[in-house]
Motif scaffolding. Structure first.
Motif, PDB file in Angstrom:
ATOM      1  N   UNK A 148       1.135  -1.401   0.418  1.00 41.19           N
ATOM      2  CA  UNK A 148       0.006   0.073   0.086  1.00 41.19           C
ATOM      3  C   UNK A 148       0.952   1.573  -0.256  1.00 41.19           C
ATOM      4  N   UNK A 149       2.250   0.953   0.001  1.00 42.66           N
ATOM      5  CA  UNK A 149       3.062   2.688  -0.041  1.00 42.66           C
ATOM      6  C   UNK A 149       3.717   2.631  -1.663  1.00 42.66           C
ATOM      7  N   UNK A 150       3.818   2.953  -1.953  1.00 43.44           N
ATOM      8  CA  UNK A 150       4.453   3.881  -3.358  1.00 43.44           C
ATOM      9  C   UNK A 150       5.393   4.297  -3.158  1.00 43.44           C
ATOM     10  N   UNK A 151       6.197   3.658  -3.912  1.00 42.51           N
ATOM     11  CA  UNK A 151       7.710   4.225  -3.636  1.00 42.51           C
ATOM     12  C   UNK A 151       8.466   4.433  -5.767  1.00 42.51           C
TER      13      UNK A 151
END
Length: 611
Positions: A148-151
């Motif tokens: 759920x974390x964009x990088x």
């Protein structure tokens, strides 16, 4: 006396020396201060500031000999790995410490992580970065979603854990893995994959293997240091009907000597190669790719997130193209980039044929509800320039931000009566001017696909009494630029008497008009379509000739099968108005009949061939 006291004299001399030293030191400080653009630390200073994270990268920088310029004035972007990342990398290459690296290894490592410009994340794309690294290979960026974390991810190898650290001489992006440059050349990458045995053999037999097997740093010609290969896998060639390499070679090698540049196998391989590093975003952004096959291009389209090659409409017929297999594309090599297609593609053998370009047949216009009377519209106008830029991808204007006077698409049935008709009842109204800053001096339109050959170019328009005098040119600003000899006077019309000047009439017979560089391009009642229907324009009513005029601009030599740019530049005429009612542009092979086909008004667009 006090003035003769040696202690006093010594003190005075000491004070003078101190003042001089103070001035000198401050002068040095001022000079030093000018080397930095801000009070922020530079790249080496930042690494020193956080040794718990970057001490190992700082050691590599020192060992590489790059600490000097990374600590001075400049514009750099450094993708710097953390200590954990460097430790893992050293272990992976069999090194215990930074001191085990040679100077060259250290230098190559830094150069591959360093860009000679400041590139913040707002300049990242889903593809290569705009600047090449000092190592000589491009970095690719993209985005991933993990839990759920964009990088951001670089080269599909390292995530950015901290971005856009702005310093006095550039930007740092912190990454969690050391970036590994490609070590295999394009030729070696193709051979090593195992997917391209046909192509590998063809590369060797044509001689291209050797040119694709040279490290970019060893190539003196900077235009050839990096190359792009877009190739087919063995399975794609088998699917195309070639069960063996021998069958494939028998189809494509016609001279028996694949190294011969006229051999079709040599041309086939050359058609799959191009100069420069072209990644998928570059393919999407460009309408064509120039190949190593002389004067041959690959056309590109981006449709529903699919990259298509050679998906062209030619003479009104859609020729389906091939899709780029993005799973096996954007493979960086030591001297370029590799892509794969899902199906075979090759040079298309075409012959020059007439292209009758209706300038209103533009995708952005066709999407509009009023285009050619759609939805019952009996008239309407669409501005061609909005927010200081053309709305058509196939249109360019010399100064769109200032061209505020009408540049419009017009669809008018009621205004254009029986004596003033045009093909499909629509036109482009291009407002040109030399002295009025609110008019364009020139306008360019992108043509449909033109096959290599010589064409007579006819500008077809509706005469306007205050129109401009225009020079016509093709591909201005390129090595293939051509200026056509005949000026186009949009005030001239067709008629029943000899023509002498702007607005005067022409002799009525078709051969005599052609001899003077004019022709009808709308059908008359003497013309019949394939169903026997008569044309709509009365052919012989004196002083009531249609104002639809075809004027010969000259002959153009098209050397590359592609879409081209044709430019109309105002060089005279009616400065006060200069409305250019442009309807069609015909490109007819020089030895073909120039009189036909002819076109009818109305949205049905009937075409009339030679009786």
């Amino acid at each position: 006396m006090m003035k003769n006291n040696p202690n006093v004299r010594s003190f005075a001399i000491l004070m003078v020396i101190c003042v001089i030293a103070f001035i000198f030191i401050n002068a040095c400080k001022r000079e030093s201060y000018t080397l930095a653009t801000t009070d922020d630390v530079n790249i080496t200073g930042y690494l020193d500031k956080y040794p718990e994270k970057f001490s190992m990268m700082r050691q590599i920088v020192e060992r590489s000999g790059t600490a000097g310029y990374l600590g001075a004035y400049g514009r750099y972007t450094l993708f710097t790995p953390t200590n954990d990342a460097v430790t893992a990398w050293l272990k992976g290459i069999g090194k215990a410490n930074v001191s085990d690296l040679t100077v060259e290894q250290s230098k190559d490592m830094v150069k591959f992580h360093l860009l000679p410009d400041t590139v913040a994340t707002n300049r990242f794309t889903d593809g290569k970065l705009p600047q090449i690294t000092l190592y000589g290979q491009y970095l690719q960026t993209g985005a991933i979603n993990d839990g759920g974390v964009s990088s951001y991810i670089v080269n599909k190898q390292a995530k950015i854990s901290q971005s856009n650290v702005r310093l006095g001489n550039g930007i740092i992006h912190v990454i969690d893995h050391v970036l590994i440059p490609a070590t295999l050349t394009t030729a070696q990458t193709i051979e090593a994959s195992g997917r391209y045995k046909y192509f590998t053999q063809a590369l060797k037999e044509t001689g291209f293997y050797d040119s694709l097997n040279v490290a970019s740093s060893a190539v003196k010609d900077t235009t050839r240091r990096l190359q792009t290969a877009i190739i087919e896998s063995d399975s794609a060639l088998v699917k195309a009907g070639y069960s063996s390499y021998e069958a494939f070679k028998a189809k494509f090698s016609k001279t028996g000597d694949p190294k011969n540049h006229s051999d079709s196998l040599w041309l086939y391989i050359a058609y799959h190669l191009s100069a420069g590093a072209t990644y998928t975003p570059d393919i999407i952004a460009s309408s064509t790719i120039n190949t190593l096959a002389p004067k041959e291009v690959v056309t590109t389209k981006y449709v529903n997130q699919r990259i298509l090659l050679n998906d062209d409409e030619f003479n009104g017929v859609l020729e389906p193209g091939v899709e780029v297999n993005r799973t096996f594309s954007n493979i960086t090599t030591a001297n370029g980039v590799l892509h794969e297609t899902k199906n075979l593609y090759a040079i298309k053998v075409r012959y020059p044929t007439g292209v009758f370009f209706d300038v209103c047949d533009q995708p952005e216009l066709k999407a509009n509800p009023i285009w050619r009377g759609r939805n019952g519209a009996t008239g309407g106008t669409i501005p061609l320039i909005a927010n200081g830029a053309p709305i058509l991808s196939g249109m360019r204007v010399n100064n769109p931000a200032k061209a505020t006077l009408p540049q419009n698409y017009d669809y008018f049935v009621s205004v254009f009566g029986a004596t003033r008709r045009i093909a499909y009842d629509d036109k482009l109204n291009l407002s040109l001017g030399l002295t009025n800053a609110n008019r364009a001096i020139w306008v360019e339109l992108k043509t449909p696909m033109l096959v290599k050959g010589k064409y007579k170019v006819w500008i077809c328009y509706s005469q306007f009494g205050s129109g401009p005098l225009c020079q016509i040119a093709m591909d201005v600003g390129t090595p293939d630029a051509q200026v056509l000899p005949n000026l186009i006077d949009f005030r001239q019309t067709l008629g029943s008497s000899g023509m002498t000047d702007a607005g005067a009439a022409l002799a009525s017979s078709d051969p005599l008009m052609l001899a003077q560089g004019f022709k009808r391009y709308l059908a008359t009642t003497n013309d019949k379509d394939k169903n026997g229907n008569a044309g709509l324009i009365q052919p012989a009513v004196k002083n009531n000739w249609p104002t639809a005029t075809g004027r010969l601009a000259g002959t153009v030599n098209i050397t590359t099968t592609d879409r081209h740019w044709i430019r109309l530049t105002m060089v005279g005429g009616a400065e006060a108005s200069s409305n250019t009612w442009l309807d069609m542009i015909h490109f007819i092979p020089e030895n073909d009949d120039q009189n036909y086909p002819r076109f009818s008004p109305g949205k049905d667009g009937l075409i009339f061939q030679k009786p």
